[in-house]
Design a protein around this motif. Structure first.
Motif, PDB file in Angstrom:
ATOM      1  N   PHE A 131       0.833  -1.203   0.000  1.00  0.00           N
ATOM      2  CA  PHE A 131       0.000   0.000   0.000  1.00  0.00           C
ATOM      3  C   PHE A 131       0.868   1.254   0.000  1.00  0.00           C
ATOM      4  O   PHE A 131       0.603   2.211  -0.737  1.00  0.00           O
ATOM      5  CB  PHE A 131      -0.911   0.043   1.229  1.00  0.00           C
ATOM      6  CG  PHE A 131      -2.001  -0.990   1.265  1.00  0.00           C
ATOM      7  CD1 PHE A 131      -2.526  -1.565   0.113  1.00  0.00           C
ATOM      8  CD2 PHE A 131      -2.529  -1.403   2.483  1.00  0.00           C
ATOM      9  CE1 PHE A 131      -3.539  -2.517   0.170  1.00  0.00           C
ATOM     10  CE2 PHE A 131      -3.541  -2.340   2.554  1.00  0.00           C
ATOM     11  CZ  PHE A 131      -4.048  -2.894   1.393  1.00  0.00           C
ATOM     12  N   SER A 132       1.901   1.253   0.832  1.00  0.00           N
ATOM     13  CA  SER A 132       2.808   2.407   0.906  1.00  0.00           C
ATOM     14  C   SER A 132       3.503   2.642  -0.432  1.00  0.00           C
ATOM     15  O   SER A 132       3.672   3.786  -0.864  1.00  0.00           O
ATOM     16  CB  SER A 132       3.850   2.203   2.007  1.00  0.00           C
ATOM     17  OG  SER A 132       3.221   2.183   3.268  1.00  0.00           O
ATOM     18  N   GLN A 133       3.912   1.559  -1.090  1.00  0.00           N
ATOM     19  CA  GLN A 133       4.554   1.695  -2.397  1.00  0.00           C
ATOM     20  C   GLN A 133       3.576   2.326  -3.390  1.00  0.00           C
ATOM     21  O   GLN A 133       3.937   3.248  -4.126  1.00  0.00           O
ATOM     22  CB  GLN A 133       5.031   0.339  -2.911  1.00  0.00           C
ATOM     23  CG  GLN A 133       5.642   0.425  -4.305  1.00  0.00           C
ATOM     24  CD  GLN A 133       6.123  -0.920  -4.826  1.00  0.00           C
ATOM     25  OE1 GLN A 133       6.481  -1.794  -4.057  1.00  0.00           O
ATOM     26  NE2 GLN A 133       6.120  -1.071  -6.136  1.00  0.00           N
ATOM     27  N   THR A 134       2.337   1.823  -3.416  1.00  0.00           N
ATOM     28  CA  THR A 134       1.329   2.356  -4.330  1.00  0.00           C
ATOM     29  C   THR A 134       1.054   3.824  -4.020  1.00  0.00           C
ATOM     30  O   THR A 134       0.972   4.658  -4.937  1.00  0.00           O
ATOM     31  CB  THR A 134       0.032   1.519  -4.244  1.00  0.00           C
ATOM     32  OG1 THR A 134       0.340   0.174  -4.619  1.00  0.00           O
ATOM     33  CG2 THR A 134      -1.052   2.067  -5.154  1.00  0.00           C
ATOM     34  N   ASP A 135       0.924   4.170  -2.729  1.00  0.00           N
ATOM     35  CA  ASP A 135       0.702   5.566  -2.328  1.00  0.00           C
ATOM     36  C   ASP A 135       1.829   6.466  -2.829  1.00  0.00           C
ATOM     37  O   ASP A 135       1.587   7.549  -3.367  1.00  0.00           O
ATOM     38  CB  ASP A 135       0.618   5.701  -0.800  1.00  0.00           C
ATOM     39  CG  ASP A 135      -0.598   5.040  -0.194  1.00  0.00           C
ATOM     40  OD1 ASP A 135      -1.557   4.701  -0.928  1.00  0.00           O
ATOM     41  OD2 ASP A 135      -0.584   4.845   1.050  1.00  0.00           O
ATOM     42  N   GLU A 136       3.066   6.001  -2.661  1.00  0.00           N
ATOM     43  CA  GLU A 136       4.237   6.792  -3.063  1.00  0.00           C
ATOM     44  C   GLU A 136       4.301   6.943  -4.585  1.00  0.00           C
ATOM     45  O   GLU A 136       4.610   8.021  -5.094  1.00  0.00           O
ATOM     46  CB  GLU A 136       5.517   6.141  -2.520  1.00  0.00           C
ATOM     47  CG  GLU A 136       6.758   6.946  -2.737  1.00  0.00           C
ATOM     48  CD  GLU A 136       6.854   8.205  -1.878  1.00  0.00           C
ATOM     49  OE1 GLU A 136       7.850   8.915  -2.029  1.00  0.00           O
ATOM     50  OE2 GLU A 136       5.945   8.483  -1.074  1.00  0.00           O
ATOM     51  N   GLU A 137       4.002   5.884  -5.306  1.00  0.00           N
ATOM     52  CA  GLU A 137       3.992   5.965  -6.768  1.00  0.00           C
ATOM     53  C   GLU A 137       2.959   6.985  -7.238  1.00  0.00           C
ATOM     54  O   GLU A 137       3.238   7.797  -8.136  1.00  0.00           O
ATOM     55  CB  GLU A 137       3.717   4.584  -7.383  1.00  0.00           C
ATOM     56  CG  GLU A 137       4.881   3.622  -7.214  1.00  0.00           C
ATOM     57  CD  GLU A 137       4.525   2.178  -7.483  1.00  0.00           C
ATOM     58  OE1 GLU A 137       5.469   1.365  -7.616  1.00  0.00           O
ATOM     59  OE2 GLU A 137       3.321   1.825  -7.545  1.00  0.00           O
ATOM     60  N   LYS A 138       1.780   6.976  -6.629  1.00  0.00           N
ATOM     61  CA  LYS A 138       0.737   7.946  -6.982  1.00  0.00           C
ATOM     62  C   LYS A 138       1.197   9.366  -6.644  1.00  0.00           C
ATOM     63  O   LYS A 138       1.029  10.282  -7.444  1.00  0.00           O
ATOM     64  CB  LYS A 138      -0.562   7.629  -6.234  1.00  0.00           C
ATOM     65  CG  LYS A 138      -1.299   6.428  -6.758  1.00  0.00           C
ATOM     66  CD  LYS A 138      -2.554   6.210  -5.923  1.00  0.00           C
ATOM     67  CE  LYS A 138      -3.381   5.066  -6.403  1.00  0.00           C
ATOM     68  NZ  LYS A 138      -4.601   4.910  -5.583  1.00  0.00           N
ATOM     69  N   ARG A 139       1.759   9.533  -5.448  1.00  0.00           N
ATOM     70  CA  ARG A 139       2.202  10.855  -4.997  1.00  0.00           C
ATOM     71  C   ARG A 139       3.245  11.442  -5.943  1.00  0.00           C
ATOM     72  O   ARG A 139       3.242  12.639  -6.214  1.00  0.00           O
ATOM     73  CB  ARG A 139       2.764  10.752  -3.578  1.00  0.00           C
ATOM     74  CG  ARG A 139       3.091  12.100  -2.925  1.00  0.00           C
ATOM     75  CD  ARG A 139       3.712  11.939  -1.553  1.00  0.00           C
ATOM     76  NE  ARG A 139       5.072  11.428  -1.589  1.00  0.00           N
ATOM     77  CZ  ARG A 139       6.147  12.135  -1.963  1.00  0.00           C
ATOM     78  NH1 ARG A 139       6.022  13.367  -2.362  1.00  0.00           N
ATOM     79  NH2 ARG A 139       7.353  11.583  -1.961  1.00  0.00           N
ATOM     80  N   LEU A 140       4.119  10.589  -6.451  1.00  0.00           N
ATOM     81  CA  LEU A 140       5.187  11.043  -7.342  1.00  0.00           C
ATOM     82  C   LEU A 140       4.767  11.075  -8.817  1.00  0.00           C
ATOM     83  O   LEU A 140       5.571  11.439  -9.684  1.00  0.00           O
ATOM     84  CB  LEU A 140       6.424  10.147  -7.177  1.00  0.00           C
ATOM     85  CG  LEU A 140       7.095  10.191  -5.802  1.00  0.00           C
ATOM     86  CD1 LEU A 140       8.172   9.121  -5.695  1.00  0.00           C
ATOM     87  CD2 LEU A 140       7.663  11.578  -5.527  1.00  0.00           C
ATOM     88  N   GLY A 141       3.540  10.664  -9.102  1.00  0.00           N
ATOM     89  CA  GLY A 141       3.068  10.653 -10.480  1.00  0.00           C
ATOM     90  C   GLY A 141       3.706   9.561 -11.327  1.00  0.00           C
ATOM     91  O   GLY A 141       3.781   9.677 -12.552  1.00  0.00           O
ATOM     92  N   LEU A 142       4.167   8.511 -10.680  1.00  0.00           N
ATOM     93  CA  LEU A 142       4.799   7.386 -11.375  1.00  0.00           C
ATOM     94  C   LEU A 142       3.748   6.345 -11.755  1.00  0.00           C
ATOM     95  O   LEU A 142       2.670   6.293 -11.143  1.00  0.00           O
ATOM     96  CB  LEU A 142       5.849   6.736 -10.477  1.00  0.00           C
ATOM     97  CG  LEU A 142       7.028   7.616 -10.067  1.00  0.00           C
ATOM     98  CD1 LEU A 142       7.873   6.910  -9.008  1.00  0.00           C
ATOM     99  CD2 LEU A 142       7.870   7.952 -11.286  1.00  0.00           C
TER     100      LEU A 142
END
Length: 159
Positions: free
Chosen positions: A75-86
């Motif tokens: 979940f944290s990885q997905t959140d971070e990817e979204k936050r960074l626009g990746l």
């Protein structure tokens, strides 16, 4: 990730590779495997892979704790990817929509059952298979209960 096993060795036991190569996994017994350096290396890789994904073979409470920890990591990885626009690598691990029980069932169905059936055929460790079946049953019940809660909530919201 630091790993003792190379990517090539890891891929050797990957279910996707078996699927791509059109091979099937079937239980064997130790007496059916000729002793050779190549076979010993394969068995070592298989043991490492089983150990790597062994959470479903642990006692239920430990299995649940680690399943939720791993889901939180994803979940944290997905959140971070979204936050960074990746690009999101694992969209199924969106904390707003993911069902942990269903993700566990998928993990068991796609990887665990076949892998441990083969290992049990070789190593004769039925207690691992018994624990996996018991934990799988827990996740089935949890998924069913989760679905019932969602239906009940949806029904209450539409009233």
């Amino acid at each position: 990730t630091n790993s003792v096993v190379s990517d090539e060795e890891s891929a050797a036991t990957n279910a996707a590779i078996h699927e791509e190569q059109g091979t099937t996994v079937k239980p064997v017994s130790a007496k059916d495997i000729p002793i050779s350096p190549e076979n010993v290396a394969i068995l070592k890789r298989m043991l490492i892979k089983c150990a790597d994904v062994s959470n479903p073979a642990r006692p239920l409470e430990t299995c649940k704790i680690w399943a939720f920890r791993i889901a939180e990591e994803y979940f944290s990885q997905t959140d971070e990817e979204k936050r960074l626009g990746l690009p999101v690598v694992m969209p199924q691990f969106d904390r707003a929509t993911c069902s942990i029980p269903k993700s566990q069932l998928g993990f068991y169905d796609y990887f665990i059952h076949d892998m441990f059936d083969v290992w049990n055929g070789f190593a004769k460790l039925p207690q691992l298979s018994d624990q996996i079946r018991s934990n799988y049953s827990y996740w089935q019940s949890a998924a069913s209960a989760e679905l019932d809660r969602r239906k009940s909530n949806a029904s209450a919201e539409s009233s």
